[in-house]
Scaffold this motif. Sequence first.
Motif, PDB file in Angstrom:
ATOM      1  N   THR A   1     -30.639  29.324  14.918  1.00 29.13           N
ATOM      2  CA  THR A   1     -30.415  30.532  15.706  1.00 29.13           C
ATOM      3  C   THR A   1     -31.043  31.737  15.016  1.00 29.13           C
ATOM      4  O   THR A   1     -31.271  32.772  15.622  1.00 29.13           O
ATOM      5  CB  THR A   1     -28.914  30.793  15.906  1.00 29.13           C
ATOM      6  OG1 THR A   1     -28.296  30.737  14.627  1.00 29.13           O
ATOM      7  CG2 THR A   1     -28.301  29.761  16.835  1.00 29.13           C
ATOM      8  N   GLU A   2     -31.289  31.582  13.707  1.00 26.52           N
ATOM      9  CA  GLU A   2     -32.027  32.620  12.981  1.00 26.52           C
ATOM     10  C   GLU A   2     -32.590  32.035  11.697  1.00 26.52           C
ATOM     11  O   GLU A   2     -32.157  30.967  11.232  1.00 26.52           O
ATOM     12  CB  GLU A   2     -31.112  33.793  12.640  1.00 26.52           C
ATOM     13  CG  GLU A   2     -29.961  33.391  11.734  1.00 26.52           C
ATOM     14  CD  GLU A   2     -29.110  34.589  11.344  1.00 26.52           C
ATOM     15  OE1 GLU A   2     -28.635  35.270  12.268  1.00 26.52           O
ATOM     16  OE2 GLU A   2     -28.949  34.833  10.143  1.00 26.52           O
TER      17      GLU A   2
ATOM     18  N   ILE B   1     -38.072  23.534  12.670  1.00 24.88           N
ATOM     19  CA  ILE B   1     -37.199  23.713  13.832  1.00 24.88           C
ATOM     20  C   ILE B   1     -37.405  22.553  14.802  1.00 24.88           C
ATOM     21  O   ILE B   1     -38.542  22.230  15.156  1.00 24.88           O
ATOM     22  CB  ILE B   1     -37.509  25.043  14.569  1.00 24.88           C
ATOM     23  CG1 ILE B   1     -37.311  26.238  13.624  1.00 24.88           C
ATOM     24  CG2 ILE B   1     -36.633  25.192  15.809  1.00 24.88           C
ATOM     25  CD1 ILE B   1     -37.645  27.581  14.244  1.00 24.88           C
TER      26      ILE B   1
ATOM     27  N   SER C   1     -36.279  21.346  18.642  1.00 25.12           N
ATOM     28  CA  SER C   1     -35.759  21.999  19.838  1.00 25.12           C
ATOM     29  C   SER C   1     -35.308  20.972  20.852  1.00 25.12           C
ATOM     30  O   SER C   1     -35.924  19.922  21.012  1.00 25.12           O
ATOM     31  CB  SER C   1     -36.835  22.886  20.462  1.00 25.12           C
ATOM     32  OG  SER C   1     -37.872  22.085  20.971  1.00 25.12           O
TER      33      SER C   1
ATOM     34  N   THR D   1     -34.766  32.295  18.982  1.00 26.34           N
ATOM     35  CA  THR D   1     -34.251  32.321  17.624  1.00 26.34           C
ATOM     36  C   THR D   1     -34.727  33.643  17.013  1.00 26.34           C
ATOM     37  O   THR D   1     -35.612  34.300  17.554  1.00 26.34           O
ATOM     38  CB  THR D   1     -34.714  31.092  16.816  1.00 26.34           C
ATOM     39  OG1 THR D   1     -34.209  31.194  15.477  1.00 26.34           O
ATOM     40  CG2 THR D   1     -36.226  31.017  16.738  1.00 26.34           C
TER      41      THR D   1
END
Length: 641
Positions: A562-563, A552, A554, A635
């Motif tokens: 988002t998931e 991930i 950021s 997330t």
Amino acid sequence: MTDKILDTTPEAQPELGRRRFFNTTALVGLTAGLAACGDKSAGTGAAPASAPLAHAGGGANASHLKPGELDSYYGFWSGGHTGDVRVLGIPSGREILRIPCFVPDALVGWGHTNESKKIMGTKADGSLRYTVGDTHHVHLSYKDGNYDGRYAWVNDKINSRVARIRLDYFVCDKITMLPNVQGFHGIFPDKADPVDPKINYTTRVFCGGEFSIPLPNAGVEDEKQYRSLFTCVDAETMDVRWQALIDGNCDLVATSYDGKLAATNQYNTEMGAKFADMMSAERDACVFFNIARIEEAVKAGKFKTIGSSKVPVVDATREANKDAKTALAAYVSVPKNPHGVNASPDGKYFICAGKLSPTATVIELSKVLDYFDGKLEKLDGAIAAEVELGLGPLHTAFDGRGNAYTTLFLDSQVVKWNVDKAIAFHKGDKAAKYVVDRIDVHYQPGHINASQSETKAADGKFLAVGCKFAKDRFLPVGPLHPENEQLIDISGEKMALLGDHPVRGEPHDFVFFKRDLLKPKMVYNLDDFPHAVKDVKDSGVTRNGKKVTVKIASVAPAFGLTEFKVKKGDEVTLILTNLDKVQDLTHGFAIPGHNVNFIVNPQETASVTFTAGDPGVYWCYCTHFCHALHLEMRTRMIVEA
Ligand code: RUQ
Ligand code: CUA
Ligand code: CA
């Protein structure tokens, strides 16, 4: 409480003939005296405070800063039980940062991220080897006799570990465990190379082993065979270079400016295993190590190894070093159970405080070198002065103007004394008034340090005193009191108390220095992290059997995914990169039910590995307030059956 034993006022200049040492029975009185210090008036003995209380903002060195004003000095305080190093601004005393080293830390995720666990050391199952620590002494790397802003080192007394802190980022980057050492106490980096004049900076860190143990430590019960080691660690690689087997124990450590000498004071030359045995002799010692000779001996293969350790151990015991011209070590006799050994900024002396003797011993380094060269017959000839200061002398700091400042634990005072005059007095000039001033501190001071004290740039502006007992100085908050770090203005002839700073227990030692010696970076370099997720588009999940990697990136206020989906029982490694480039824009990452919470600073990458729990939805959220939409920065981890 102590005036019957010794009048400590400057007027009553002590004479050498009146020197009295504590014996074991006197320690009962010592403990009682300490308790009596709860009463403020009783704590200070007969000596009046010689300097008026300077209110904040008064005096040459004000300690109160206006909002937005920056401190002029950085201070590094060891954290004691919290196993960290704390950064304070001086003169304000404001705590700016804690740098975790030996103990997990909830803010930065120290001991939780894979990167920090690797530095701290793990067991076979991946859990931390140790989760406790006890930091005492923090010191910085040198160049040309002054700090160079590269590194700081701090000891862990419990598990004999030394941690290095990178001062470009203020983070611990290496931890080394010393073999065959228990109670690793004193630590000091060297300041130059003993043989190569081009190397005028720190390349070694010396470490003193305080508790004697069987070597190897495998159930030997004959305490006569217990021994201590003095250890040299490579400043760059952090590998242990060599160790020296000694008689007696190590306590604090000091190093000379020419790199030729390192020394440790010894309170247990008796090699006693019981309390009273350690105080049976009237004198103990300060051991000097001839660094060049030890390294020659190691090169020449004149060493042994202990147990499973491969580290070369040279013989620095008295018996093996009787011939000064080949000796690796020399034991200078100093009074009863000394504490603290400190190097004067002019490079000439090491000062050993007496602790159970009311004296300080000034040892002349050129004479110690003469002894090693066979030019000084008796090592006692290296003692330039042994003068009375007051009761319970522990540590000494310097102002660069020829004065020393020694804490008197039992007298609850700091005594300012002139080193040259003390030497003159010792030589027989009884008119030499070496005690310049005394000031009451609150209470029972241990460590002391002045601005730039143990550097050639000692500037004699501020003095910080680590008072072990705060008693009545702060509002009571239950039985656990803070400690009281006091700040004293030493710019004038008389010392002036500037401020009290409560600190969470239990800092031991500290150093502070001009702020321009450090130029820390505000943002990390993405390229320093091989696993960095360099683009938000690179965020994603990859699977290899039961091992899942979640990447991930950021950018405030959103995570790159988002998931993400994993399966119950998966071994999940989550790699998080903070792509924000703005200073102070830190993100956190927490996963409910999975014991995960850590941060990533701008351009930093960190990772955690955990086992996915029961099926369900777990909102992973940012824990560090970063943006107006910080709460929305989340997330979803979906764990499937
Ligand atoms: S020792 S109070 Cu751990 Cu530094 Cu002298
Ligand atoms: Cu990102 Cu809060
Ligand atoms: Ca002793």
